[in-house]
Design a protein around this motif. Sequence first.
Motif, PDB file in Angstrom:
ATOM      1  N   LYS A 109      48.400 -40.547  24.243  1.00 43.93           N
ATOM      2  CA  LYS A 109      48.505 -40.837  25.675  1.00 43.93           C
ATOM      3  C   LYS A 109      47.550 -41.953  26.054  1.00 43.93           C
ATOM      4  O   LYS A 109      46.452 -42.056  25.514  1.00 43.93           O
ATOM      5  N   GLU A 110      47.957 -42.772  27.039  1.00 47.19           N
ATOM      6  CA  GLU A 110      47.097 -43.804  27.599  1.00 47.19           C
ATOM      7  C   GLU A 110      46.656 -43.353  28.984  1.00 47.19           C
ATOM      8  O   GLU A 110      47.416 -42.705  29.706  1.00 47.19           O
ATOM      9  N   TYR A 111      45.421 -43.713  29.352  1.00 42.87           N
ATOM     10  CA  TYR A 111      44.877 -43.287  30.634  1.00 42.87           C
ATOM     11  C   TYR A 111      43.762 -44.225  31.084  1.00 42.87           C
ATOM     12  O   TYR A 111      43.261 -45.022  30.302  1.00 42.87           O
ATOM     13  N   THR A 112      43.411 -44.124  32.354  1.00 44.26           N
ATOM     14  CA  THR A 112      42.265 -44.853  32.908  1.00 44.26           C
ATOM     15  C   THR A 112      41.332 -43.850  33.562  1.00 44.26           C
ATOM     16  O   THR A 112      41.724 -42.731  33.882  1.00 44.26           O
ATOM     17  N   ILE A 113      40.092 -44.271  33.763  1.00 46.68           N
ATOM     18  CA  ILE A 113      39.084 -43.417  34.400  1.00 46.68           C
ATOM     19  C   ILE A 113      38.515 -44.167  35.595  1.00 46.68           C
ATOM     20  O   ILE A 113      37.950 -45.246  35.436  1.00 46.68           O
ATOM     21  N   SER A 114      38.642 -43.587  36.782  1.00 46.22           N
ATOM     22  CA  SER A 114      38.068 -44.222  37.971  1.00 46.22           C
ATOM     23  C   SER A 114      36.558 -43.996  38.002  1.00 46.22           C
ATOM     24  O   SER A 114      36.043 -43.069  37.369  1.00 46.22           O
ATOM     25  N   SER A 115      35.859 -44.828  38.747  1.00 45.77           N
ATOM     26  CA  SER A 115      34.398 -44.694  38.810  1.00 45.77           C
ATOM     27  C   SER A 115      33.995 -43.397  39.519  1.00 45.77           C
ATOM     28  O   SER A 115      32.949 -42.827  39.205  1.00 45.77           O
ATOM     29  N   ASP A 116      34.820 -42.909  40.449  1.00 44.96           N
ATOM     30  CA  ASP A 116      34.510 -41.628  41.108  1.00 44.96           C
ATOM     31  C   ASP A 116      34.577 -40.466  40.123  1.00 44.96           C
ATOM     32  O   ASP A 116      33.716 -39.592  40.121  1.00 44.96           O
ATOM     33  N   ILE A 117      35.608 -40.460  39.295  1.00 45.93           N
ATOM     34  CA  ILE A 117      35.719 -39.404  38.287  1.00 45.93           C
ATOM     35  C   ILE A 117      34.585 -39.532  37.278  1.00 45.93           C
ATOM     36  O   ILE A 117      34.010 -38.537  36.850  1.00 45.93           O
ATOM     37  N   PHE A 118      34.239 -40.778  36.905  1.00 49.16           N
ATOM     38  CA  PHE A 118      33.129 -40.964  35.973  1.00 49.16           C
ATOM     39  C   PHE A 118      31.833 -40.407  36.562  1.00 49.16           C
ATOM     40  O   PHE A 118      31.071 -39.731  35.870  1.00 49.16           O
ATOM     41  N   ARG A 119      31.562 -40.704  37.849  1.00 47.99           N
ATOM     42  CA  ARG A 119      30.352 -40.215  38.503  1.00 47.99           C
ATOM     43  C   ARG A 119      30.309 -38.676  38.483  1.00 47.99           C
ATOM     44  O   ARG A 119      29.302 -38.076  38.117  1.00 47.99           O
ATOM     45  N   ASP A 120      31.420 -38.048  38.863  1.00 50.43           N
ATOM     46  CA  ASP A 120      31.468 -36.586  38.887  1.00 50.43           C
ATOM     47  C   ASP A 120      31.328 -36.000  37.484  1.00 50.43           C
ATOM     48  O   ASP A 120      30.610 -35.018  37.277  1.00 50.43           O
ATOM     49  N   ALA A 121      32.009 -36.597  36.519  1.00 51.02           N
ATOM     50  CA  ALA A 121      31.964 -36.082  35.149  1.00 51.02           C
ATOM     51  C   ALA A 121      30.567 -36.243  34.549  1.00 51.02           C
ATOM     52  O   ALA A 121      30.062 -35.331  33.888  1.00 51.02           O
ATOM     53  N   TYR A 122      29.939 -37.385  34.801  1.00 50.28           N
ATOM     54  CA  TYR A 122      28.598 -37.576  34.259  1.00 50.28           C
ATOM     55  C   TYR A 122      27.603 -36.623  34.923  1.00 50.28           C
ATOM     56  O   TYR A 122      26.693 -36.121  34.274  1.00 50.28           O
ATOM     57  N   ARG A 123      27.795 -36.364  36.203  1.00 48.74           N
ATOM     58  CA  ARG A 123      26.931 -35.394  36.904  1.00 48.74           C
ATOM     59  C   ARG A 123      27.101 -34.005  36.292  1.00 48.74           C
ATOM     60  O   ARG A 123      26.123 -33.299  36.068  1.00 48.74           O
TER      61      ARG A 123
END
Length: 180
Positions: free
Chosen positions: A9-23
């Motif tokens: 599968k191909e996908y992208t990661i938004s910066s909001d999801i990155f912020r939440d995931a890293y938190r």
Amino acid sequence: MEENYKLEKEYTISSDIFRDAYRDFQKIYVFPKSRIKTVIFAIAALIVLIAGSTVFEDTGVKVKYIFSLLFMGLCALSFKSWGDPNKMRENLVRSVQTLGEPLYKIGIGSGVADISTIADDDATNVETEDDEVIDDPLPEKTRLTVNEKFRLHEFEQYFLIVPDSEMLYILPKKAFSDSE
């Protein structure tokens, strides 16, 4: 070598999801250690303050000066260990925002997951200040082996893949169907 993947599968990661995931990653792996360091430095600062003000009350100016410096240093270390994870997260989020939303590809096979970055031609060519175009190669495919260190955490909007306590990969749920 072409793999036989069960899911690709191909996908992208938004910066909001990155912020939440890293938190969320920090809540599990970083904050507990940071809080312990903060408490240890704060307790040490309190001990130094009490010892400096009571035990060494009748001593000279040099001893009081040393205890004052030691107290301020321990307080600074306490605040630093408390604030560093938040500062690090914000710096990483800013870095991810400058990248935009690159396209990633995951291939899941039996016991392994391969994650790679896919880019269009514009993303691999970078212009310098002199209007010179430099070819910027993409990172190689990362192979994650499912073993005893491998952790998969599920959250509302994404999966957090943690192959060890120092790395993380994010899979947004919106890119996958329920059956996948």
